[in-house]
Design an enzyme around this catalytic site. Structure first.
Site, PDB file in Angstrom:
ATOM      1  N   GLY A 155      -4.790  -7.298   2.831  1.00 16.69           N
ATOM      2  CA  GLY A 155      -4.575  -5.211   2.893  1.00 16.69           C
ATOM      3  C   GLY A 155      -4.801  -4.747   2.384  1.00 16.69           C
ATOM      4  CB  ILE A 157      -2.866  -3.085  -2.121  1.00 18.20           C
ATOM      5  CG1 ILE A 157      -1.717  -1.909  -2.074  1.00 18.20           C
ATOM      6  CG2 ILE A 157      -2.488  -3.922  -3.759  1.00 18.20           C
ATOM      7  CD1 ILE A 157       0.204  -2.626  -2.015  1.00 18.20           C
ATOM      8  CB  THR A 235       1.876  -5.992  -7.148  1.00 16.50           C
ATOM      9  OG1 THR A 235       1.020  -6.277  -6.701  1.00 16.50           O
ATOM     10  CG2 THR A 235       2.209  -6.681  -9.208  1.00 16.50           C
ATOM     11  CB  SER A 236       3.356  -8.357  -1.980  1.00 18.91           C
ATOM     12  OG  SER A 236       4.459  -9.294  -2.695  1.00 18.91           O
ATOM     13  NE  ARG A 237       9.177  -4.843  -0.375  1.00 20.80           N
ATOM     14  CZ  ARG A 237       9.171  -4.298  -0.733  1.00 20.80           C
ATOM     15  NH1 ARG A 237       8.444  -4.092  -1.774  1.00 20.80           N
ATOM     16  NH2 ARG A 237       8.824  -2.749  -0.446  1.00 20.80           N
ATOM     17  CD  GLU A 266      12.997  -6.009  -7.530  1.00 17.15           C
ATOM     18  OE1 GLU A 266      13.454  -5.213  -6.679  1.00 17.15           O
ATOM     19  OE2 GLU A 266      11.360  -6.641  -6.933  1.00 17.15           O
ATOM     20  CG  HIS A 285       9.839  -3.367  -6.975  1.00 18.02           C
ATOM     21  ND1 HIS A 285      10.247  -3.748  -5.923  1.00 18.02           N
ATOM     22  CD2 HIS A 285       9.095  -2.316  -6.244  1.00 18.02           C
ATOM     23  CE1 HIS A 285      10.274  -3.184  -4.528  1.00 18.02           C
ATOM     24  NE2 HIS A 285       9.225  -2.673  -4.962  1.00 18.02           N
ATOM     25  CB  ALA A 287       4.072  -2.111  -9.075  1.00 20.73           C
TER      26      ALA A 287
END
Ligand SMILES: NC(=O)c1ccc[n+]([C@@H]2O[C@H](COP(=O)([O-])OP(=O)(O)OC[C@H]3O[C@@H](n4cnc5c(N)ncnc54)[C@H](O)[C@@H]3O)[C@@H](O)[C@H]2O)c1
Length: 334
Positions: A155, A157, A235-237, A266, A285, A287
């Site tokens: 996508g 990113i 760096t997504s979830r 988190e 988190h 980024a």
């Protein structure tokens, strides 16, 4: 006398909501802020809201069932995994995200984690702090140029990451069944299937939304398909990675290292083994964060509220599968 429009911010981590208030002033909406953590708190805060802005608070089916007059739910950010999209769709409330506020930031951060892992920055720093000055430390390290970066998800990113990695001389491949082949070719990225992504990549970087299909996609089975000595960046979830399986893969030396900006839990638990593993690079988190992205996020999110409360269509509706419907022309319709 008509009541002013009520915008409820369920939770946020910002210094203030000045941008939101200024943006919403022309439609004379009042902005009320909360720091809800649980569904019951959200219900109490947002039951009579005309619009909701949310960062991390759970917007569950129970919350959505209690909303009396809500016309839109805006997520401050890209991922919408804290919102029950099906329940919102059933009730006819559009869920809107902000897909374009921090793409460069997250791509930069991904490369930061990748480069720091490959150059073993934390380990080298630790050696220096303990008195060792070694000019070929933390062996082995390998050239980045010519190595393969595999992107899980192709996508917005991931495409920016591909461009950056190519500038470092890396070969880039990607797995994303929802993107047309022409898009891979246009970016000079090899289109691969799931197994090839895992088996052929020296670095795998995750850029997937958290959905029921992607939850724990990176598990024991996936790690055992990865090249021994490969690196993982996420760096997504956090929920896309099975944490215990990841820890086990690291402990048995299957992976050389990981760079994680996001975690299943988190903030991280103080006794997490990840905290004491030298090959694990963690960020909190963050980024997405720069002052520029922060201002864009608040402005764009509030503008979506103005649109809907003025009777217009929002720009970026997320459908109930968690994928963006509008403003995302390149993706095949699911
Ligand atoms: N760490 C941070 O601060 C931060 C900031 C912004 C976004 N994010 C996360 O990054 C993720 C990616 O952001 P983006 O802007 O690139 O999103 P995007 O929607 O542009 O791209 C996600 C891609 O994943 C693909 N995809 C979805 N399900 C898939 C599946 N099952 N298998 C393979 N591919 C699949 C989609 O087709 C899409 O191309 C977001 O979902 C968000 O959760 C994190």
């Amino acid at each position: 006398m008509t009541m002013p429009l009520q915008v409820v911010v369920t939770d946020h981590g910002f210094p203030n909501l000045n941008i939101e208030r200024e943006t919403l002033e022309p439609i004379q909406a009042t902005v009320t802020e909360f720091q809800c953590k649980h569904a019951e708190e959200v219900i109490a805060a947002a039951r009579h809201a005309d619009a909701i802005m949310t960062q991390w608070a759970p917007i569950t089916a129970e919350v959505i069932a209690e909303l009396q007059q809500c016309r839109v739910i805006v997520r401050y950010g890209i991922g919408t995994d804290n919102v029950d999209l099906e329940a919102a769709a059933k009730k006819g409330i559009p869920v809107v995200n902000v897909p374009d506020y921090a793409l460069d930031e997250v791509a930069d951060h991904t490369m930061t984690l990748l480069l720091a892992s490959a150059r073993k920055l934390p380990q080298v720093m630790k050696q220096i702090q303990t008195g060792a000055w070694i000019t070929n430390p933390c062996r082995p390290m390998f050239s980045l140029a010519g190595r393969t970066l595999g992107l899980a998800g192709f996508g917005n990113i991931a495409r920016k990451v591909a461009h950056r990695a190519q500038a470092f001389g890396m070969q880039v491949s990607a797995y994303d069944p929802y993107v047309e082949s022409a898009q891979f070719a246009a970016a000079d990225v090899s289109q691969v299937d799931w197994e090839a992504l895992l088996q052929e990549s020296d670095f795998v970087s995750i850029h997937l939304p958290l959905t029921k299909d992607t939850q724990h996609l990176f598990n024991e089975q996936a790690f055992s398909l990865m090249k021994p000595g490969a690196y993982l960046v996420n760096t997504s979830r956090g929920g896309v990675v099975h944490t215990e399986d990841l820890i086990a893969a690291l402990q048995r030396g299957r992976l050389a290292g990981v760079g994680l900006d996001v975690l299943e839990q988190e903030p991280i638990a103080p006794d997490s083994p990840l905290l004491s593993m030298p090959e694990v690079l963690l960020t909190s988190h963050c980024a997405w964060y720069t002052e520029d992205a922060l201002a864009r996020l608040k402005q764009l999110a509030a503008t979506e509220i103005v649109r809907v409360l003025s009777g217009e269509q929002p720009k970026h509706i997320v459908n109930k599968t968690g994928l963006i419907q509008h403003g995302h022309m390149r993706r095949r319709d699911l």
